[in-house]
Design a protein around this motif. Structure first.
Motif, PDB file in Angstrom:
ATOM      1  N   LEU B  97       0.842  -1.199   0.000  1.00  0.00           N
ATOM      2  CA  LEU B  97       0.000   0.000   0.000  1.00  0.00           C
ATOM      3  C   LEU B  97       0.869   1.237   0.000  1.00  0.00           C
ATOM      4  O   LEU B  97       2.005   1.206   0.472  1.00  0.00           O
ATOM      5  CB  LEU B  97      -0.911   0.040   1.220  1.00  0.00           C
ATOM      6  CG  LEU B  97      -0.238   0.196   2.586  1.00  0.00           C
ATOM      7  CD1 LEU B  97      -1.155   0.942   3.535  1.00  0.00           C
ATOM      8  CD2 LEU B  97       0.114  -1.156   3.157  1.00  0.00           C
ATOM      9  N   GLN B  98       0.332   2.302  -0.551  1.00  0.00           N
ATOM     10  CA  GLN B  98       1.005   3.596  -0.469  1.00  0.00           C
ATOM     11  C   GLN B  98       0.068   4.613   0.186  1.00  0.00           C
ATOM     12  O   GLN B  98       0.164   4.861   1.374  1.00  0.00           O
ATOM     13  CB  GLN B  98       1.516   4.020  -1.850  1.00  0.00           C
ATOM     14  CG  GLN B  98       2.710   3.135  -2.267  1.00  0.00           C
ATOM     15  CD  GLN B  98       3.262   3.442  -3.639  1.00  0.00           C
ATOM     16  OE1 GLN B  98       3.180   4.546  -4.123  1.00  0.00           O
ATOM     17  NE2 GLN B  98       3.837   2.428  -4.286  1.00  0.00           N
ATOM     18  N   CYS B  99      -0.901   5.134  -0.562  1.00  0.00           N
ATOM     19  CA  CYS B  99      -1.780   6.131   0.068  1.00  0.00           C
ATOM     20  C   CYS B  99      -2.795   5.480   0.990  1.00  0.00           C
ATOM     21  O   CYS B  99      -3.376   6.130   1.845  1.00  0.00           O
ATOM     22  CB  CYS B  99      -2.487   6.992  -0.973  1.00  0.00           C
ATOM     23  SG  CYS B  99      -3.939   6.250  -1.730  1.00  0.00           S
ATOM     24  N   GLY B 100      -3.035   4.192   0.810  1.00  0.00           N
ATOM     25  CA  GLY B 100      -3.894   3.456   1.731  1.00  0.00           C
ATOM     26  C   GLY B 100      -5.379   3.517   1.432  1.00  0.00           C
ATOM     27  O   GLY B 100      -6.170   2.880   2.118  1.00  0.00           O
ATOM     28  N   CYS B 136      -1.663   3.609  -6.862  1.00  0.00           N
ATOM     29  CA  CYS B 136      -0.314   3.895  -6.357  1.00  0.00           C
ATOM     30  C   CYS B 136       0.712   2.797  -6.634  1.00  0.00           C
ATOM     31  O   CYS B 136       1.857   3.094  -6.942  1.00  0.00           O
ATOM     32  CB  CYS B 136      -0.345   4.094  -4.841  1.00  0.00           C
ATOM     33  SG  CYS B 136      -1.260   5.517  -4.258  1.00  0.00           S
TER      34      CYS B 136
END
Lengths: 788, 158, 147, 285
Positions: B97-100, B136
């Motif tokens: 995950l990045q921005c979630g 992302c």
């Protein structure tokens, strides 16, 4: 300084809240007494508003207020970057009102805002507003907008031209160079319009507190301070110290959340008007109409070669579509973020870009992941591969022959381009050679020859890119028209117990600042990462900041933190010297300890912190406390580069392209967290490949977007990709303390031309000598290319 | 107004709801479970994925009233106490995950996949995520996160 | 959305012309128009209820008969507004007598959509056009048969 | 996005649902809701009442009745593709697996899908080649409609006002009969641009019976007799299939187009996918 964390794939600190559903995005926030806004938008691309009747809507249950252009149309959002015409005239800068009162200029232009007790009621009431429009002819295509007689988007902007602009060598020199060329490759193409599609739709809450006369704006933004500055100084004229802007967890941005949007000012105004919080959250359908789009260039480019295959000149004419209004950075993208990258990795001696930036009846266009640099890279790298095909030479040999030789920027000077920039350090041959090793080039060409006899063609495409990141020196961007500085702020507050709070003006919306920045701080101070907290996104807690875009967070924001850390250590050494009764020159700071050189006398970081706040035994003339703030303004951009290679399979019967392999060798300078850098590259690749194969905003001739939802706009999915094959080369940045260059955009810049090149290569392998296929390379477009 | 009773993450709730209330808004606005997100309006992105009676569904494409009598699990109810679900752990370990924002939906969808295919191939994982969009990660590490969870669960169950 | 169609109807050109110029009949045969009220010469107030698959909407607007050349051709302009989007159609109708009892009726034109209709309908637009065309001629035949 | 105001009621029996529908002409039947609710959210549709039939027990079953398989209308796509009774009808499983996505397959129903009659939906092409029969019930009682008389046009079925689909009856495969479904997806929505169902019965190497049906190509799913005419009586090999597939989507039919696929391209794809589906059914891929 220790290296316990830097360079390690430390797991992300921020993940826990996201994987357990405890992230806090703007739309998750509920304030007491909150109301909900719905914005009524124009269904037409170009129309005069004859009348607006809100009376029925006003009378509806639950409606708190309705605002129209009559009330707030005199407020407008500004453009943050001034570019001048070739002749020196200032660019045309028509107003962009919060709500339109006279003439709508694109589908989705905001006409009225309803504030009601619930989302449902606000939308119901908006449906009851009656607007009488006189529909006008619309203009969509930038190259047609400049023609005589084209409809005018703004009545006082002749030919819809915002400005024209050029960069590079004098045009006559380029013309002469091309006249002398033994081969000229000409490519006419469109770099299509993209919708950024951050997964979190934009969301804002305005909250006015009449006790303290204070405004708070919660916003899904990439740069809260910049929003505050713009809104206070240029839009609403609010006192900046009475305005707090908070960017909480933000669900991706990719550029689209840099800009100051009209709705941010609208909810702020409305909350003051009604004395209650006002929330507005866009729907995805609205996002397609109102989030600034990316790209949209129509280009003709010519690259000339001498008989040895050396590039002798590059001539480009481009029309860039800016949309109906100037978004915050829109004017910088086709110019300073694009024209300045046209040197690429090559020694091209003569370059000229002629750029015309144009208004149309479309959604505003601004920076989208890569911003200008993908357009430059696409142009160059398509020309390189196509030239190789046309001249019958190998595309990798053609590149190797034209690459700028390696230079480190320390013992050797930076490389001065013909388009203003000076590259910091580079080793371009290295990344291509590594890419070719990973590919197994010879074996691939054999497999391709076999495949050419079947229904599944194989193709390979190359792209060796460079970008300018870490924007940027304020003096330089200022001289280029930026109306703000582009430094960053980093404050390090050591608490009395030795725990550290770090305040950064960079904003994290997926990039992992809370982890990467903590790695840097923990290593520099020799303390555990758990003792470091990274705080960002709130203008009341963070002194100032310019935000996150242009792959600048670590290179600029990280460097600002390092400057403050250096001050902490310097002051700590003074305190230590006093307590240890030695000269400050005898103190060395290693692994979190202030040691007296050559002795076993030492004080820990925590001891020093406590002493700073309980200064009973303390140097004279030294202030108590251990808290420093720094502004870091870089001396140059950073210049990451790399080699991307796509291997595709094209189904001859249907034209469908499948990515078989994707190899990316990137050089982003030093790497703090390889796991996070790889993740940034992966995401960039998916977006870049997405542009090549899937994505594109399509307008009909009336200015309606015909694919304004995920039912029609193709977003890349998991089954569109193989596992990516990544490797790295490290050429440190010579001019920032961390030696980092930035990795956020690399994947998106390098990958797009590699994919198009690969499809073209596949088609040539079967005898279809096409020059270009318009992106996205849909199955039908590729199939049609094979029929001709 | 219809009256509904649903069990969400083990707790029973009875509420009067408007007929038009979407399940996702019921979860977010009425129960304040904001881990379930809204990313689109065409049932395409999967950010709103939850489990309804054990199966992954898109809570933006059904009415709260349709869920009457059902058992619902949201991302908030996936972990057991402080112990993360293997998928949650996998997403963290593999940087899935990045921005979630898409993450809760991704995890809930992957949980459905693993429930009937505990050892999926890479291709099966990719196909299993066809109803979920991530902007992302390029999906690379999401695939690895799910592989991590599958491996871990297999080891545990052996 | 492009609209084209050609069909041979079992009646004289004059008869078909007269029917098309009768508001009640024009309303009956034109898909998506449920009522036409004459406002002034050649201009009608048009009310429509459209139900196609997942879409149902009520439209209100205007229909105009322009450039009539009896019994050969005219242009039908329709401007319809609704909550889900607006439609502006411009359709050129041509009547060609084959013999005394057969006439080829053809039309050519386009409908411009705005709002949600334009943004979400692309996938089904060609089907909508084809369906409306088929309905138009079928309605016309039914109406002829009923007379 | 939020639907317009609407009442909701859950029917406990088919009879009750029909009564409610009769009493409320403006009502809509809600099964999985995966076509209706998104349309309502966009306010493309605003019924006054929704009659939820998804939990009527008599509508959710799959049973093997010897010479046929009967599937209750409220069976979800997931129920169907994971059911033992349909596994040898490969077209059924292959089509079901390609509908929407996991979440859609968990909620969307067979009855809902065919009653909606989206011109690009997958099931119609399969039901046509399998010779299914649709059981419907309305105010005037119960009746059966053959699949090839059910899909009449663009979102148009053989259902009369007030009727609802209750079950789908599918004859078991004959000896030597094999089926397949192949689909070229619209890359965004994943609806069929061209979906092709094929059924081929082979005896002693000769094709004795064949059916090919398309979805996504025209206003409604249709059996393409031009293709089947060229198959019957021919040897079951790739040459036969290719020649037959070339006749696909010819003749007097309206071909759809959108910004993903022009008419010419769709027509071409129909031929390619006829070949692929037939080859799949004959085990010749």
């Amino acid at each position: 300084m220790s290296n316990k964390f830097i360079g390690k794939s430390v797991k992300r600190v921020e993940d826990k809240r996201f994987i357990t559903g405890r992230g806090r995005y703007t739309d998750d926030i509920v304030l007491p007494g909150m109301t909900y806004a719905y914005i009524l938008r124009s269904p037409y691309a170009h129309a005069r508003i004859k009348s607006i009747d809100t009376s029925a809507a006003e009378a509806m249950e639950g409606v708190v207020t309705i605002m129209t252009g009559e009330e707030v149309g005199h407020y407008g959002v500004p453009c943050g970057w001034q570019v001048n015409f070739k002749n020196g005239d200032t660019m045309k800068e028509p107003p962009h009102p919060l709500l339109v009162k006279d003439k709508v200029r694109h589908v989705g232009d905001a006409v009225a805002m309803v504030v009601a007790e619930s989302r449902e009621l606000a939308q119901d009431a908006a449906e009851a507003i009656m607007i009488d429009y006189e529909v006008l002819p619309a203009v969509i295509d930038a190259s047609k907008a400049v023609e005589e007689g084209a409809p005018l988007v703004h009545d006082d902007v002749p030919n819809n031209i915002c400005f024209d602009w050029e960069i590079g060598n004098p045009k006559e020199e380029v013309d002469a160079a091309l006249a002398s060329a033994s081969h000229i490759t000409t490519l006419e193409f469109v770099n299509q319009r993209l919708a950024p599609n951050a997964m979190e739709p934009r969301s804002y809450i305005g909250q006015y507190d009449n006790v303290y006369d204070k405004y708070t704006l919660y916003t899904s933004t990439q740069n809260p301070h910049l929003i505050r500055l713009l809104m206070c100084a240029f839009v609403l004229g609010l006192p900046e110290h009475k305005v707090r802007v908070v960017g909480p967890d933000v669900g991706g941005g990719f550029g689209s959340k840099i800009y100051h949007y009209t709705e941010e000012a609208l909810v702020t105004l409305a909350s003051k008007k009604i004395g209650r919080p006002v929330k507005w959250t866009e729907t995805r359908s609205e996002a397609f109409l109102t989030d600034a789009h990316g790209r949209d260039h129509v280009t003709k480019a010519e690259m000339g070669f001498d008989a040895d295959g050396k590039i002798v000149g590059l001539r480009i004419k481009t029309f860039a579509n800016l949309g109906a209004y100037l978004s915050t950075f829109s004017t910088a993208v086709p110019t300073y973020l694009h024209g300045t990258l046209l040197q690429g990795l090559y020694t091209t001696p003569k370059i000229h870009l002629d750029m015309t930036c144009v208004f149309t009846n479309t959604t505003a266009v601004d920076a989208y992941r890569g911003a200008g640099r993908p357009e430059a890279t696409y142009l160059l790298e398509r020309l390189l591969d196509l030239s190789a095909l046309e001249m019958g030479v190998d595309p990798t040999e053609l590149r190797l022959k034209n690459f700028i030789p390696a230079f480190d920027g320390v013992t050797q000077p930076g490389y001065q381009t013909n388009v203003a920039l000076q590259y910091d350090s580079g080793n371009y041959h290295g990344v291509l050679q590594r890419g070719l090793e990973m590919l197994g080039y010879e074996d691939f060409r054999k497999a391709q020859a076999e495949a050419a006899k079947t229904n599944k063609l194989l193709g390979v495409g190359f792209s060796t890119y460079i970008e300018a990141c870490g924007i940027a020196p304020s003096a330089v961007v200022g001289s280029l028209g930026a109306r703000a500085g582009l430094y960053e702020v980093g404050q390090v507050r050591v608490q009395p117990t030795g725990k550290v709070s770090v305040f950064t003006g960079a904003h994290s919306h997926g990039q992992g600042h809370e982890t990467t920045f903590a790695q840097v701080v923990a290593d520099r101070l020799g303390i555990p990462m758990e003792d470091v907290d990274i705080i960002h996104g709130d203008s009341d807690t963070v002194a100032f900041g310019m935000g996150t875009y242009g792959s600048r967070s670590l290179a600029v924001g990280g460097s600002a933190i390092v400057k403050s850390l250096d001050k902490i250590i310097e002051k700590g050494a003074k305190i230590a010297a006093h307590k240890l009764e030695c000269s400050v020159d005898d103190i060395e700071f290693i692994d979190g300890k202030f040691n007296v050189k050559g002795t076993d006398k030492s004080l820990g970081f925590g001891d020093i912190a406590l002493t700073a706040y309980v200064p009973h035994v303390y140097p004279a003339n030294l202030e108590p406390g251990l808290d420093f703030s720094s502004f870091y303004d870089p001396t140059n951009f950073t210049y990451p580069f790399g080699c991307h290679i796509a291997v595709v399979e094209v189904d001859k019967e249907t034209g469908t392209t499948k990515i078989k392999r994707f190899i990316a060798v990137d050089d982003v300078g030093n790497v703090i967290n390889p796991m996070i850098v790889d993740g940034q590259i992966h995401g960039g690749l998916a977006q870049g490949i997405g542009q090549a194969l899937f994505e594109g905003v399509e307008y009909d001739e009336n200015g309606q977007i015909i694919n304004a939802s995920y039912m029609d706009y193709t977003m890349p999915r998991a089954d569109d990709f193989p596992m990516f094959e990544l490797d790295r080369q490290v050429t440190p940045c010579p001019h920032n303390p961390l030696g980092v260059k930035g990795a956020g955009e690399a994947g998106c810049i390098g990958s797009t031309p590699a994919v198009t090149n690969a499809v073209i290569d596949a088609l040539w392998s079967a005898g279809h000598k096409v020059k270009d296929i318009r992106m996205p390379l849909t199955s039908e477009r590729v199939w049609r290319a094979m029929q001709s | 107004m219809p009256k509904i009773t649903v069990t969400v993450n083990g707790t029973s709730h009875t509420s009067e709801v408007e007929g038009r209330l979407l399940l996702v808004h019921y979860l977010r606005d009425t129960l304040h479970l904001t881990g379930t997100h809204v990313g689109c309006d065409t049932s395409s992105c999967g950010a709103c994925t939850i489990h309804l009676d054990g199966k992954a569904v898109k809570s933006c494409s059904m009415l709260a009233a349709q869920a009457d009598g059902s058992t619902i699990t949201t991302i908030e109810g996936l972990a057991t106490g402080n112990e993360l679900h293997p998928l949650q752990e996998g997403f963290k370990e593999e940087h899935g995950l990045q921005c979630g924002f898409c993450t809760p939906g991704m995890i809930m969808c992957a949980a459905d996949l693993l429930s009937h295919n505990p050892n999926p191939s890479e291709q099966e994982i990719r196909e299993g995520l066809e109803g979920n969009i991530c902007r992302c990660t390029g999906y690379h590490n999401i695939v690895r996160a799910i592989q991590y969870a599958a491996n871990k669960s297999l080891v545990v169950s052996e | 959305m492009e609209l084209t169609g050609t069909h041979t109807l079992p009646a004289s050109a004059q008869k078909i012309w007269d029917m098309l110029m009768t508001p009640d009949i024009l309303a009956k045969v034109t898909p998506g128009i449920s009522r036409l009220e004459l406002e002034n010469e050649g201009v009608y107030k048009a009310v429509a209820e459209v139900k196609i698959g997942p879409v149902s909407g009520k439209f209100e607007g205007k229909a105009m008969v322009e450039n009539p050349v009896a019994p050969e051709s005219f242009t039908l302009k329709v401007l319809q507004n609704s909550k889900i989007g607006n439609v502006a159609a411009d359709i050129h109708m041509k009547l060609k007598a084959i013999n005394d009892s057969e006439t080829e009726l053809s039309f050519e034109g386009k409908a411009d959509m705005s709002g949600l209709l334009a943004r979400t309908g692309n996938r089904v637009m060609s089907g909508v056009a084809n369906t409306l065309t088929k309905q138009f001629f079928k309605n016309f035949e039914d109406e002829l048969a009923a007379q | 996005m939020i639907p317009s105001s609407v009442d909701y009621t859950r029917a406990s029996s088919v009879t009750e649902a029909i009564q409610l529908l009769t009493d409320n002409p403006d009502a809509k039947i809600l099964a999985g809701g995966h076509s209706l609710i998104p349309a309502m959210k966009l306010r493309l549709n605003a019924p006054s009442l929704l009659i939820d039939i998804a939990r009527i027990p008599e509508l959710r079953f799959i049973s093997d009745e010897g010479d046929k398989v009967v599937i209750g209308a409220a069976s979800t796509h997931h129920d169907i593709i994971s059911n033992e009774a349909v596994q040898d009808m490969r077209a059924m499983v292959e089509a079901g697996e390609l509908i929407g996505d996991t979440q859609v397959r968990n909620m969307g129903t067979l009855g809902g899908s065919i009653a909606h009659a989206d011109p690009s939906a997958d099931w119609p092409a399969v039901l046509l080649v399998l010779g299914a029969s649709i059981q419907v019930q309305g105010p005037n009682g119960e009746r059966f409609i053959a699949a090839n008389e059910f899909f009449l046009g663009f979102f148009m079925t053989g259902l009369d006002e007030g009727e609802i689909v209750t079950a789908i009856h599918i004859p078991k495969l004959a000896e030597g009969q094999q089926t397949a479904y192949r689909k070229f997806m619209q890359p965004a929505s994943r609806f069929a641009i061209v979906g092709c169902g094929a059924s081929v019965t082979v005896q002693d190497g000769q094709i004795t019976d064949a059916k090919v049906a398309f979805t996504g190509v025209s206003d409604a799913a249709f059996l393409d007799e031009g293709v089947t005419d060229a198959l019957i009586g021919q040897p079951a090999n790739l040459e036969t299939i290719e020649a037959a597939a070339n006749a696909a989507a010819e003749g007097d039919i309206h071909i759809n187009e959108d910004h993903f696929a022009s008419q010419a391209y769709r027509k071409h794809l129909a031929k390619v996918y006829a070949k692929r589906a037939l080859a799949g059914a004959c085990g010749l891929e």
